[in-house]
Design a protein around this motif. Structure first.
Motif, PDB file in Angstrom:
ATOM      1  N   LEU A   6      18.919  23.145  89.481  1.00 35.20           N
ATOM      2  CA  LEU A   6      18.340  23.719  88.262  1.00 35.20           C
ATOM      3  C   LEU A   6      19.293  23.465  87.097  1.00 35.20           C
ATOM      4  N   PRO A   7      18.777  23.421  85.866  1.00 33.44           N
ATOM      5  CA  PRO A   7      19.652  23.167  84.716  1.00 33.44           C
ATOM      6  C   PRO A   7      20.801  24.167  84.680  1.00 33.44           C
ATOM      7  N   PHE A   8      22.022  23.663  84.580  1.00 37.83           N
ATOM      8  CA  PHE A   8      23.207  24.511  84.633  1.00 37.83           C
ATOM      9  C   PHE A   8      23.142  25.635  83.604  1.00 37.83           C
ATOM     10  N   PRO A   9      23.527  26.873  83.942  1.00 40.76           N
ATOM     11  CA  PRO A   9      24.160  27.293  85.197  1.00 40.76           C
ATOM     12  C   PRO A   9      23.203  27.526  86.353  1.00 40.76           C
ATOM     13  N   GLY A  10      21.924  27.259  86.131  1.00 41.77           N
ATOM     14  CA  GLY A  10      20.965  27.322  87.225  1.00 41.77           C
ATOM     15  C   GLY A  10      20.619  28.711  87.690  1.00 41.77           C
ATOM     16  N   VAL A  11      20.785  29.710  86.818  1.00 45.32           N
ATOM     17  CA  VAL A  11      20.522  31.104  87.185  1.00 45.32           C
ATOM     18  C   VAL A  11      19.379  31.633  86.322  1.00 45.32           C
ATOM     19  N   GLY A  12      18.473  32.385  86.926  1.00 42.25           N
ATOM     20  CA  GLY A  12      17.363  32.938  86.167  1.00 42.25           C
ATOM     21  C   GLY A  12      16.411  33.709  87.053  1.00 42.25           C
ATOM     22  N   HIS A  13      15.164  33.773  86.623  1.00 44.33           N
ATOM     23  CA  HIS A  13      14.120  34.472  87.377  1.00 44.33           C
ATOM     24  C   HIS A  13      12.925  33.549  87.573  1.00 44.33           C
ATOM     25  N   VAL A  14      12.038  33.964  88.469  1.00 40.37           N
ATOM     26  CA  VAL A  14      10.773  33.270  88.704  1.00 40.37           C
ATOM     27  C   VAL A  14       9.641  34.208  88.311  1.00 40.37           C
ATOM     28  N   ARG A  15       8.709  33.687  87.542  1.00 42.69           N
ATOM     29  CA  ARG A  15       7.550  34.471  87.131  1.00 42.69           C
ATOM     30  C   ARG A  15       6.286  33.808  87.678  1.00 42.69           C
ATOM     31  N   ALA A  16       5.395  34.598  88.286  1.00 46.05           N
ATOM     32  CA  ALA A  16       4.108  34.059  88.717  1.00 46.05           C
ATOM     33  C   ALA A  16       3.307  33.667  87.482  1.00 46.05           C
ATOM     34  N   GLU A  17       2.684  32.504  87.523  1.00 39.90           N
ATOM     35  CA  GLU A  17       1.924  32.018  86.367  1.00 39.90           C
ATOM     36  C   GLU A  17       0.779  31.145  86.859  1.00 39.90           C
ATOM     37  N   GLY A  18      -0.440  31.626  86.687  1.00 40.23           N
ATOM     38  CA  GLY A  18      -1.599  30.888  87.161  1.00 40.23           C
ATOM     39  C   GLY A  18      -1.545  30.722  88.672  1.00 40.23           C
ATOM     40  N   LYS A  19      -1.744  29.491  89.127  1.00 37.96           N
ATOM     41  CA  LYS A  19      -1.675  29.204  90.560  1.00 37.96           C
ATOM     42  C   LYS A  19      -0.259  28.828  90.993  1.00 37.96           C
ATOM     43  N   PHE A  55       4.130  28.998  89.353  1.00 38.71           N
ATOM     44  CA  PHE A  55       5.199  29.865  88.903  1.00 38.71           C
ATOM     45  C   PHE A  55       5.827  29.273  87.643  1.00 38.71           C
ATOM     46  N   ALA A  56       6.673  30.064  87.004  1.00 41.24           N
ATOM     47  CA  ALA A  56       7.419  29.596  85.837  1.00 41.24           C
ATOM     48  C   ALA A  56       8.882  29.965  86.013  1.00 41.24           C
ATOM     49  N   TRP A  57       9.744  29.118  85.509  1.00 38.42           N
ATOM     50  CA  TRP A  57      11.195  29.306  85.570  1.00 38.42           C
ATOM     51  C   TRP A  57      11.654  29.977  84.281  1.00 38.42           C
ATOM     52  N   VAL A  58      12.392  31.091  84.416  1.00 32.96           N
ATOM     53  CA  VAL A  58      12.880  31.837  83.260  1.00 32.96           C
ATOM     54  C   VAL A  58      14.401  31.888  83.339  1.00 32.96           C
ATOM     55  N   PRO A  59      15.118  30.985  82.654  1.00 31.90           N
ATOM     56  CA  PRO A  59      16.579  30.958  82.754  1.00 31.90           C
ATOM     57  C   PRO A  59      17.221  32.170  82.104  1.00 31.90           C
ATOM     58  N   VAL A  60      18.391  32.550  82.612  1.00 31.25           N
ATOM     59  CA  VAL A  60      19.119  33.667  82.012  1.00 31.25           C
ATOM     60  C   VAL A  60      19.614  33.278  80.627  1.00 31.25           C
ATOM     61  N   GLU A  61      19.807  34.284  79.794  1.00 32.74           N
ATOM     62  CA  GLU A  61      20.457  34.078  78.507  1.00 32.74           C
ATOM     63  C   GLU A  61      21.963  34.273  78.682  1.00 32.74           C
ATOM     64  N   TYR A  62      22.728  33.597  77.850  1.00 33.50           N
ATOM     65  CA  TYR A  62      24.177  33.766  77.888  1.00 33.50           C
ATOM     66  C   TYR A  62      24.527  35.233  77.663  1.00 33.50           C
ATOM     67  N   SER A  63      25.461  35.732  78.466  1.00 32.47           N
ATOM     68  CA  SER A  63      25.875  37.117  78.312  1.00 32.47           C
ATOM     69  C   SER A  63      27.348  37.257  78.678  1.00 32.47           C
ATOM     70  N   PRO A  64      28.113  38.019  77.906  1.00 32.34           N
ATOM     71  CA  PRO A  64      29.499  38.288  78.286  1.00 32.34           C
ATOM     72  C   PRO A  64      29.525  39.196  79.510  1.00 32.34           C
ATOM     73  N   LEU A  65      30.617  39.160  80.234  1.00 25.96           N
ATOM     74  CA  LEU A  65      30.756  40.036  81.395  1.00 25.96           C
ATOM     75  C   LEU A  65      30.908  41.484  80.939  1.00 25.96           C
ATOM     76  N   PRO A  66      30.404  42.433  81.741  1.00 22.17           N
ATOM     77  CA  PRO A  66      30.590  43.846  81.386  1.00 22.17           C
ATOM     78  C   PRO A  66      32.075  44.159  81.223  1.00 22.17           C
ATOM     79  N   GLY A  67      32.400  44.830  80.149  1.00 19.64           N
ATOM     80  CA  GLY A  67      33.779  45.218  79.923  1.00 19.64           C
ATOM     81  C   GLY A  67      34.637  44.175  79.246  1.00 19.64           C
ATOM     82  N   SER A  68      34.104  42.955  79.057  1.00 21.70           N
ATOM     83  CA  SER A  68      34.881  41.914  78.403  1.00 21.70           C
ATOM     84  C   SER A  68      34.886  42.149  76.898  1.00 21.70           C
ATOM     85  N   LYS A  69      35.907  41.630  76.219  1.00 20.35           N
ATOM     86  CA  LYS A  69      36.027  41.833  74.789  1.00 20.35           C
ATOM     87  C   LYS A  69      36.142  40.489  74.085  1.00 20.35           C
TER      88      LYS A  69
END
Length: 324
Positions: free
Chosen positions: A295-308, A310-324
């Motif tokens: 999958l397109p790097f970083p290759g992390v996301g969700h799958v959504r049912a769509e019609g017959k 599915f659809a690929w929903v990649p994660v958005e960039y996010s800082p780690l919890p607690g990072s500054k």
């Protein structure tokens, strides 16, 4: 008087030719021709997961089977992908479980040319040394997943790690009898698999597993079809789950919308399609995070049912919890 002075200054300024060199003493900035290091860090419950980019291969659209060329091209175009070949990532995932490092897949080394083979480099850029990896979990023994366990000199890149893979997978790819009767075009895949794990076998660190394996929150999920012992992995911590698909999907543009499309490399195309549909349906129903080696790097996301399909929903960039 002030108004007349400002007007005079404005007129004078308009008569001076503009030169970008005025007031500068530094040389013109040169293009860098490099990209940022290929790693992406995320939290999963109490675990820290680092996606690692081994590089890319150009996947020929003709390798996708089960849909017409026109349909494949239409789906590719819907994702603004053009041409007969599509740049396709090769990813791996490092799991830090309380200081224990588990790497899922190891990339291709240079088995497929210079655009691959950067797992060790990306691992170091992410702050880890390969000799600190405790376990390498392999989804299967294709070269772009196993060849990276060796360094450029053919020595173990992860000298202190155990190599774990499904016993069914090991039995198939490490069999000299299977290699002997394989078509000529596939014989090198058997050779690379045997060569890659040989030093670990000699050191007593190659340990195939049978059935379910539980490595402290990481469970093997049988998903055979792409290869005889292909395995996905479910990672769970503090109520959060990530399903590492392995090679259950190669083309995000085509196989989410049309999961019945196989790829030439599938050893059992019917089983591979069934496994993909089952994994996608599970991920969509339970809202699992997923990741995939192509999958397109970083290759992390969700799958959504769509019609017959599915659809690929990649994660958005996010800082780690607690990072500054």
């Amino acid at each position: 008087m002030i108004r007349r002075t400002l007007s005079a200054l404005a007129i004078a300024a308009s008569l001076v030719p503009f030169s970008p060199a005025i007031g500068t003493a530094h040389a013109e900035a040169a293009p860098q021709h490099t990209q940022v290091p290929g790693y992406y860090r995320m939290a999963l419950g109490n675990l820290e997961i680092t996606a690692l980019y081994d590089g890319y291969v150009d996947l020929d659209a003709k390798l996708l089977l089960g849909a017409s060329k026109a349909e494949v091209q239409r789906l590719l175009a819907s994702k603004f992908l053009a041409g007969d070949k599509v740049q396709t990532a090769v990813n791996a995932y490092l799991i830090n479980a309380g200081g224990k490092l588990i790497l899922v897949d190891a990339g291709a080394a240079k088995a497929f040319g210079p655009t691959l083979g950067f797992i060790g480099e990306q691992l170091r850029a992410a702050g880890y040394s390969p000799d600190k990896v405790d376990v390498v979990l392999l989804t299967h023994l294709h070269a772009d997943h196993v060849a990276g366990v060796l360094d450029a000199a053919g020595q173990p890149l992860f000298p202190n790690a155990e190599i774990r893979v499904a016993q069914t997978e090991a039995d198939f790819w490490l069999s000299e009898a299977n290699a002997a009767k394989a078509p000529d075009g596939f014989k090198p895949f058997f050779e690379i698999a045997r060569k890659s794990v040989a030093p670990y076998q000699a050191a007593g660190k190659f340990k195939p597993f049978t059935g379910e394996v539980d490595l402290g929150g990481i469970k093997a999920v049988a998903s055979n079809g792409h290869t005889p012992g292909h395995t996905s992995y479910l990672v769970e911590s503090a109520g959060q789950r990530l399903l590492i698909l392995g090679d259950a999907v190669h083309s995000h543009a085509v196989q989410f919308a049309r999961p019945e499309v196989a790829i030439e490399f599938d050893s059992d195309k019917k089983a591979a399609i069934a496994a993909r549909k089952k994994l996608f349906a599970w991920a969509a129903k339970d809202k699992l995070l997923i990741s995939g080696m192509h999958l397109p790097f970083p290759g992390v996301g969700h799958v959504r049912a769509e019609g017959k399909g599915f659809a690929w929903v990649p994660v958005e960039y996010s800082p780690l919890p607690g990072s500054k």
